[in-house]
Design an enzyme around this catalytic site. Structure first.
Site, PDB file in Angstrom:
ATOM      1  N   GLY A  19       0.809  -1.234   0.000  1.00 49.23           N
ATOM      2  CA  GLY A  19       0.000   0.000   0.000  1.00 49.23           C
ATOM      3  C   GLY A  19       0.832   1.269   0.000  1.00 49.23           C
ATOM      4  N   SER A  27      -3.615   0.255  -5.218  1.00 52.27           N
ATOM      5  CA  SER A  27      -2.563  -0.023  -4.220  1.00 52.27           C
ATOM      6  C   SER A  27      -3.130   0.124  -2.809  1.00 52.27           C
ATOM      7  CB  SER A  27      -1.376   0.918  -4.466  1.00 52.27           C
ATOM      8  OG  SER A  27      -0.664   1.210  -3.295  1.00 52.27           O
ATOM      9  N   HIS A 127       9.177   4.656  -2.363  1.00 61.08           N
ATOM     10  CA  HIS A 127       9.555   3.309  -2.833  1.00 61.08           C
ATOM     11  C   HIS A 127      10.001   3.309  -4.289  1.00 61.08           C
ATOM     12  CE1 HIS A 127       5.368   3.542  -4.230  1.00 61.08           C
ATOM     13  NE2 HIS A 127       5.559   2.482  -4.972  1.00 61.08           N
ATOM     14  N   GLU A 162       7.876  11.127 -14.041  1.00 57.46           N
ATOM     15  CA  GLU A 162       7.430   9.730 -13.961  1.00 57.46           C
ATOM     16  C   GLU A 162       7.543   9.029 -15.310  1.00 57.46           C
ATOM     17  OE1 GLU A 162       5.550   8.203 -11.004  1.00 57.46           O
ATOM     18  OE2 GLU A 162       6.481   9.767  -9.801  1.00 57.46           O
ATOM     19  N   HIS A 235      -1.312   8.748 -13.067  1.00 58.14           N
ATOM     20  CA  HIS A 235      -0.518   8.990 -14.276  1.00 58.14           C
ATOM     21  C   HIS A 235      -1.489   9.230 -15.425  1.00 58.14           C
ATOM     22  CE1 HIS A 235       2.837   6.312 -12.426  1.00 58.14           C
ATOM     23  NE2 HIS A 235       3.219   7.572 -12.347  1.00 58.14           N
ATOM     24  N   ASN A 346      -2.014  -3.613  -7.914  1.00 60.57           N
ATOM     25  CA  ASN A 346      -1.154  -2.528  -7.439  1.00 60.57           C
ATOM     26  C   ASN A 346      -1.263  -1.320  -8.379  1.00 60.57           C
ATOM     27  OD1 ASN A 346       0.180  -2.516  -5.016  1.00 60.57           O
ATOM     28  ND2 ASN A 346       1.806  -3.911  -5.690  1.00 60.57           N
ATOM     29  N   CYS A 352       1.248   0.011 -18.239  1.00 65.49           N
ATOM     30  CA  CYS A 352       2.241   0.360 -17.202  1.00 65.49           C
ATOM     31  C   CYS A 352       3.441  -0.566 -17.292  1.00 65.49           C
ATOM     32  CB  CYS A 352       1.656   0.177 -15.807  1.00 65.49           C
ATOM     33  SG  CYS A 352       0.266   1.221 -15.452  1.00 65.49           S
TER      34      CYS A 352
HETATM   35  O1  SUG Z   1       3.645   3.995  -9.191  1.00 63.04           O
HETATM   36  N1  SUG Z   1       2.164   1.043  -8.046  1.00 63.04           N
HETATM   37  C1  SUG Z   1       2.672   1.830  -9.156  1.00 63.04           C
HETATM   38  C2  SUG Z   1       1.841   1.608 -10.390  1.00 63.04           C
HETATM   39  C3  SUG Z   1       2.452   2.256 -11.585  1.00 63.04           C
HETATM   40  C4  SUG Z   1       1.585   2.223 -12.772  1.00 63.04           C
HETATM   41  N2  SUG Z   1       2.244   2.828 -13.853  1.00 63.04           N
HETATM   42  C5  SUG Z   1       1.648   3.557 -14.820  1.00 63.04           C
HETATM   43  N3  SUG Z   1       0.443   4.014 -14.695  1.00 63.04           N
HETATM   44  N4  SUG Z   1       2.338   3.806 -15.861  1.00 63.04           N
HETATM   45  C6  SUG Z   1       2.699   3.309  -8.770  1.00 63.04           C
HETATM   46  O2  SUG Z   1       1.773   3.785  -8.104  1.00 63.04           O
HETATM   47  C7  SUG Z   1       2.229   0.127  -5.800  1.00 63.04           C
HETATM   48  C8  SUG Z   1       3.240  -0.306  -4.787  1.00 63.04           C
HETATM   49  C9  SUG Z   1       2.668  -0.755  -3.460  1.00 63.04           C
HETATM   50  O3  SUG Z   1       1.624  -0.242  -3.059  1.00 63.04           O
HETATM   51  O4  SUG Z   1       3.306  -1.585  -2.851  1.00 63.04           O
HETATM   52  C10 SUG Z   1       2.868   0.915  -6.919  1.00 63.04           C
HETATM   53  O5  SUG Z   1       3.963   1.408  -6.773  1.00 63.04           O
END
Ligand code: SUG
Length: 425
Positions: A19, A27, A127, A162, A235, A346, A352
């Site tokens: 999360g 997430s 992260h 990003e 995004h 997630n 993605c």
């Molecule tokens: O950055 N999820 C990623 C998902 C990225 C999706 N990418 C695009 N839309 N291009 C983020 O939010 C979840 C990690 C966690 O909750 O443990 C996470 O990082």
């Protein structure tokens, strides 16, 4: 032969639901659930294989070294001593979402005639903020041919970037000069903030356009709508996707859609804008189903297809819209559906998981290019080494740390990329 290559991030052995991404509703919703890293990686590999079988060029990037002890050392701690919340940030497999690895401008758009790639700093989320060094190391290996590629380090903080998730390119054909659209949520300066962070800063996008040597007459900066960000579109690629002459977007994706559409029509008269009205698909349904996080690809026949997550088929308003579009005269002619539930949970859909690079595959380091036989080998290795299940408490278990490091080392060895394991950036 210049073609579009999709480089997918192989889902890492530490994939979990901690999360960590504020503003990413999936997430947050799945926080605390047990993950299935092995199934996650196999789902991603199945998508790669299917795209290869569809006649598309396919590459991949490797998962990163997790837990990232070097990052924790910079923070004055160790994997064993870090607080659980910090350790979770060091264990994330988030580099699997390769759309956030870099922004890519194909050679035809760049002043020096080379393909430029700028690694994303991903500074907004802790992260993800430590992904860039290993991403840079991989891109430098994969695109080492300096006559054709220029790989750049990230733009410095505090300008959040990003990568390709907030970048669209429209063109007559992939190898022809295109119009590049940078979508930002944060314009800089004093402005009203929504409930969630706007991760892409306009200043970062402007820097990338300069670094890549883009023609200002063919570069557009467009603001994402605050409504989309507040609804969970962290995004732009959650509410819009472009390929060749087609822009496929939700009605509420952009702050000033008329301005964006007019600039696009000016720069590329043949552009086809396929807009999905909120009356047919609500923002909420679009974000939950990841309709726009599909891969919009050109098949060898020249027809456009969408590679969609299963959630799109399970969301009645979305599937109704898609079926009507394909039955009519719209530019999207085929729908392919994939089970990517582990990544989706997630907030990571088909788009993605991939970074698009227009290049001749023969000029890319072959260790990053997929073939059916190589995918077989990677699948066998994943089945042998990737954990079957990770509960959030397991992130504190030293045996899991060892397992994740060993699994990744095994993959680096299998691919002849031991260097990535040995020379830590
Ligand atoms: O950055 N999820 C990623 C998902 C990225 C999706 N990418 C695009 N839309 N291009 C983020 O939010 C979840 C990690 C966690 O909750 O443990 C996470 O990082």
């Amino acid at each position: 032969m210049l073609t579009e290559i999709n480089f997918d991030g192989i889902v890492g052995p530490s994939h979990n639901y901690a999360g960590l991404s504020l503003g990413n509703l999936a997430s947050a919703r799945n926080f605390g659930r047990a993950s299935a890293p092995r199934a996650a990686a196999l789902q991603g590999l199945a998508k790669m294989r299917a795209n290869l079988e569809r006649g598309l060029a396919q590459g991949f990037f490797l998962p990163q070294h997790r837990p990232n002890a070097d990052w924790l050392a910079q923070l004055g701690t160790t994997v064993a001593q870090a607080a659980p919340s910090l350790r979770a940030n060091a264990m994330s497999a988030s580099s699997m979402w390769a759309a956030n690895a870099a922004t890519v401008s194909p050679a035809a758009d760049c002043e020096d005639g080379r393909c430029h790639l700028t690694v994303a700093n991903l500074m907004t989320m802790p992260h993800r903020s430590h992904e860039w060094a290993e991403t840079l190391a991989q891109l430098q290996l994969a695109f080492a041919d300096a006559a054709r590629f220029a790989v750049h380090a990230p733009v410095p903080p505090p300008f959040g970037d990003e990568g390709a998730a907030n970048h669209m390119r429209l063109c007559a054909r992939h190898d022809a000069p295109g119009v590049e659209v940078f979508v930002y949520g944060n314009a800089g300066g004093a402005e009203a903030l929504g409930p969630f962070p706007a991760r892409q800063h306009r200043a970062a996008s402007e820097a990338i356009a300069r670094i890549h040597g883009l023609d200002p007459a063919r570069t557009i900066f467009a603001r994402q709508s605050a409504e989309a960000i507040a609804a969970g579109a962290f995004h732009n690629d959650v509410v819009a996707v472009a390929n060749e002459r087609v822009l496929f977007a939700h009605e509420l994706a952009f702050a000033d859609k008329q301005g964006l559409y007019a600039s696009l029509r000016d720069a590329l008269p043949e552009v086809e804008i396929v807009e999905v009205p909120a009356s047919a698909v609500s923002l909420e349904d679009a974000i939950r189903s990841y309709l726009f996080n599909a891969q919009l690809v050109t098949l060898p026949s020249g027809e456009a297809a969408l590679v969609l997550p299963a959630e799109a088929r399970e969301t009645p308003s979305v599937w109704r819209w898609l079926e009507a579009h394909v039955a009519g005269n719209g530019p999207i002619r085929h729908l392919f559906v994939h089970d990517l539930r582990e990544s989706m949970a997630n907030g990571g859909g088909p788009a993605c998981l991939r970074l698009r690079v227009v290049a001749d595959p023969a000029t890319v380091d072959p260790r990053f290019i997929a073939t059916p036989a190589l995918l077989d080998r990677i699948e066998t290795l994943v089945a042998q080494w990737w954990p079957e299940r990770i509960a959030v408490e397991d992130l504190n278990n030293p045996a899991l740390w060892e397992r994740c490091l060993a699994a990744r080392s095994a993959l680096c060895g299998e691919l002849g990329l031991e260097k990535l394991d040995r020379d830590r950036p």
